[in-house]
Scaffold this active site. Structure first.
Site, PDB file in Angstrom:
ATOM      1  N   ASN A   9       0.824  -3.907  13.500  1.00 58.02           N
ATOM      2  CA  ASN A   9       0.581  -2.447  13.043  1.00 58.02           C
ATOM      3  C   ASN A   9      -0.493  -2.484  11.862  1.00 58.02           C
ATOM      4  O   ASN A   9      -0.277  -3.054  10.823  1.00 58.02           O
ATOM      5  CB  ASN A   9       1.852  -1.684  12.588  1.00 58.02           C
ATOM      6  N   TRP A  10      -1.787  -2.168  12.348  1.00 56.60           N
ATOM      7  CA  TRP A  10      -2.863  -2.235  11.479  1.00 56.60           C
ATOM      8  C   TRP A  10      -2.721  -1.073  10.182  1.00 56.60           C
ATOM      9  O   TRP A  10      -3.464  -0.993   9.347  1.00 56.60           O
ATOM     10  CB  TRP A  10      -4.297  -2.216  11.983  1.00 56.60           C
ATOM     11  N   LYS A  11      -1.828  -0.085  10.368  1.00 52.02           N
ATOM     12  CA  LYS A  11      -1.852   0.977   9.518  1.00 52.02           C
ATOM     13  C   LYS A  11      -3.106   1.540   9.388  1.00 52.02           C
ATOM     14  O   LYS A  11      -4.018   1.636  10.194  1.00 52.02           O
ATOM     15  CB  LYS A  11      -1.032   0.597   8.248  1.00 52.02           C
ATOM     16  N   HIS A  97       8.150   4.783  12.279  1.00 48.66           N
ATOM     17  CA  HIS A  97       7.951   3.933  11.217  1.00 48.66           C
ATOM     18  C   HIS A  97       8.363   4.319   9.925  1.00 48.66           C
ATOM     19  O   HIS A  97       8.180   5.424   9.694  1.00 48.66           O
ATOM     20  CB  HIS A  97       6.500   3.435  11.252  1.00 48.66           C
ATOM     21  N   GLU A  99       7.219   4.481   7.212  1.00 43.66           N
ATOM     22  CA  GLU A  99       6.192   5.077   6.445  1.00 43.66           C
ATOM     23  C   GLU A  99       5.870   6.605   6.995  1.00 43.66           C
ATOM     24  O   GLU A  99       5.642   7.584   6.338  1.00 43.66           O
ATOM     25  CB  GLU A  99       4.749   4.324   6.477  1.00 43.66           C
ATOM     26  N   GLU A 169      13.420  -2.466  11.236  1.00 42.89           N
ATOM     27  CA  GLU A 169      12.680  -2.835  10.100  1.00 42.89           C
ATOM     28  C   GLU A 169      13.327  -2.367   8.834  1.00 42.89           C
ATOM     29  O   GLU A 169      13.169  -1.154   8.406  1.00 42.89           O
ATOM     30  CB  GLU A 169      11.524  -1.971  10.056  1.00 42.89           C
ATOM     31  N   GLY A 175       6.252  -4.829   3.423  1.00 44.10           N
ATOM     32  CA  GLY A 175       5.168  -5.051   2.707  1.00 44.10           C
ATOM     33  C   GLY A 175       5.699  -5.391   1.397  1.00 44.10           C
ATOM     34  O   GLY A 175       4.831  -5.199   0.347  1.00 44.10           O
ATOM     35  N   SER A 215       7.922  -8.073   6.434  1.00 44.78           N
ATOM     36  CA  SER A 215       7.217  -9.331   5.695  1.00 44.78           C
ATOM     37  C   SER A 215       7.378 -10.771   6.563  1.00 44.78           C
ATOM     38  O   SER A 215       7.527 -11.495   5.932  1.00 44.78           O
ATOM     39  CB  SER A 215       7.971  -9.583   4.203  1.00 44.78           C
ATOM     40  N   GLY A 236       3.151  -6.067   9.844  1.00 43.39           N
ATOM     41  CA  GLY A 236       2.117  -5.316   9.050  1.00 43.39           C
ATOM     42  C   GLY A 236       1.090  -6.067   8.290  1.00 43.39           C
ATOM     43  O   GLY A 236       0.198  -6.429   9.134  1.00 43.39           O
ATOM     44  N   GLY A 237       1.267  -6.555   7.234  1.00 46.55           N
ATOM     45  CA  GLY A 237       0.315  -7.151   6.332  1.00 46.55           C
ATOM     46  C   GLY A 237      -0.334  -8.313   7.170  1.00 46.55           C
ATOM     47  O   GLY A 237      -1.625  -8.659   7.071  1.00 46.55           O
TER      48      GLY A 237
HETATM   49  C1  PEP Z   1       5.392  -2.695   9.045  1.00 46.32           C
HETATM   50  O1  PEP Z   1       5.044  -1.980   8.273  1.00 46.32           O
HETATM   51  O2  PEP Z   1       6.024  -2.858  10.126  1.00 46.32           O
HETATM   52  C2  PEP Z   1       5.750  -4.212   8.333  1.00 46.32           C
HETATM   53  C3  PEP Z   1       6.503  -4.802   8.804  1.00 46.32           C
HETATM   54  O3  PEP Z   1       4.816  -4.587   7.348  1.00 46.32           O
HETATM   55  P1  PEP Z   1       4.916  -6.016   6.696  1.00 46.32           P
HETATM   56  O4  PEP Z   1       4.893  -7.070   7.701  1.00 46.32           O
HETATM   57  O5  PEP Z   1       3.669  -6.007   6.006  1.00 46.32           O
HETATM   58  O6  PEP Z   1       5.956  -6.041   5.903  1.00 46.32           O
END
Ligand code: PEP
Length: 255
Positions: A9-11, A97, A99, A169, A175, A215, A236-237
């Protein structure tokens, strides 16, 4: 048999050129891997979806959307419909999600409508849910997740489940660099699968892919993914760096 999935997920990251470069780098590295039936997914932001999709030569990397509106069309400034996504060949959408829930007030009820729109349009949803830190600390995390799943998904018909991927999640792990332990992930994933089985039976529950997100990194992916009810990850990251993302894909493919 359920499918292993690694979805990035590049957000709200990467301009047009950067998105295409990252996608093509992933595609070329994935071509040298035995993916072992692992689906590799990237989710660029809306304006980059078509460019990324068109830049990829084959289906080894799927391109999906990060969100979608539930209405067919109309006066919803700034929103994107299922039909718009389909018109550029997008068949899968991430929904719910944390966010979106936190910053854009997406409710369980709105998410149930979005799921219905996905199904009406023969699309697929990667449905996200998870507890916040206070829920975990007060031992309320199973109740929270049960409620999120029931409210958004328990009106579905049996056949609808082939179009649903679940993504657990824990919000405290997104994050933050803090990851659920493999045992915490497994406990929750087993709970989720049992919950689905309690209403829809074992065959449907066994076939639904349940991803872990929060993460995930190359250094912890293998241990988390090796748990029996974890079918891959929503990343994510680490999805923004080609080597990290490939490390995570490799962990899933090696299982
Ligand atoms: C996400 O936003 O779905 C996520 C899992 O982010 P991260 O891997 O950065 O924790």
């Amino acid at each position: 048999m359920r499918t292993k999935i690694v979805a990035g997920n590049w957000k709200m990251n990467n301009n047009y050129e950067d998105s295409i470069k990252l996608a093509k780098d992933i595609e070329s590295k994935a071509a040298n891997l035995n993916l072992n039936n692992t689906r590799v997914i990237v989710a660029p932001t809306f304006v980059n979806l078509k460019g990324v999709k068109d830049s990829l030569g084959n289906a080894s990397v799927e391109v999906v959307a990060q969100n979608m509106h539930q209405a067919k069309n109309g006066a919803y400034t700034g929103e994107i419909s299922a039909e718009m996504l389909q018109s550029i060949g997008i068949k899968t959408v991430i929904l719910g999600h944390s966010e979106r829930r936190t910053y854009f007030n997406e409710t369980d009820e709105a998410l149930a409508e979005k799921i219905n729109t996905v199904l009406e349009n023969n699309m697929e949803a990667i449905f996200c849910f998870g507890e916040v830190l206070e829920d975990r600390k007060s031992d309320n995390h199973f109740n929270v997740v049960e409620s999120q799943i029931k409210k958004a998904l328990f009106h579905l018909k049996d056949a609808d489940w082939k179009s649903i991927v679940l993504a657990y999640e824990p919000v405290w792990a997104i994050g933050t660099g803090e990851t659920a332990s493999p045992e915490q992930a497994q406990d929750m994933h087993a709970f989720i699968r049992n919950l689905v089985a309690s209403k829809y039976g074992d065959a449907i529950a066994d076939n639904v892919s349940i991803l872990y997100g929060g993460s995930v990194k190359p250094s912890n992916a293998q241990e988390i993914f090796s748990k029996p009810d974890v079918d891959g990850g929503l990343i994510g990251g680490a999805a923004l760096n080609v080597d990290d993302f490939m490390g995570i894909i490799t962990a899933a493919a090696n299982l």
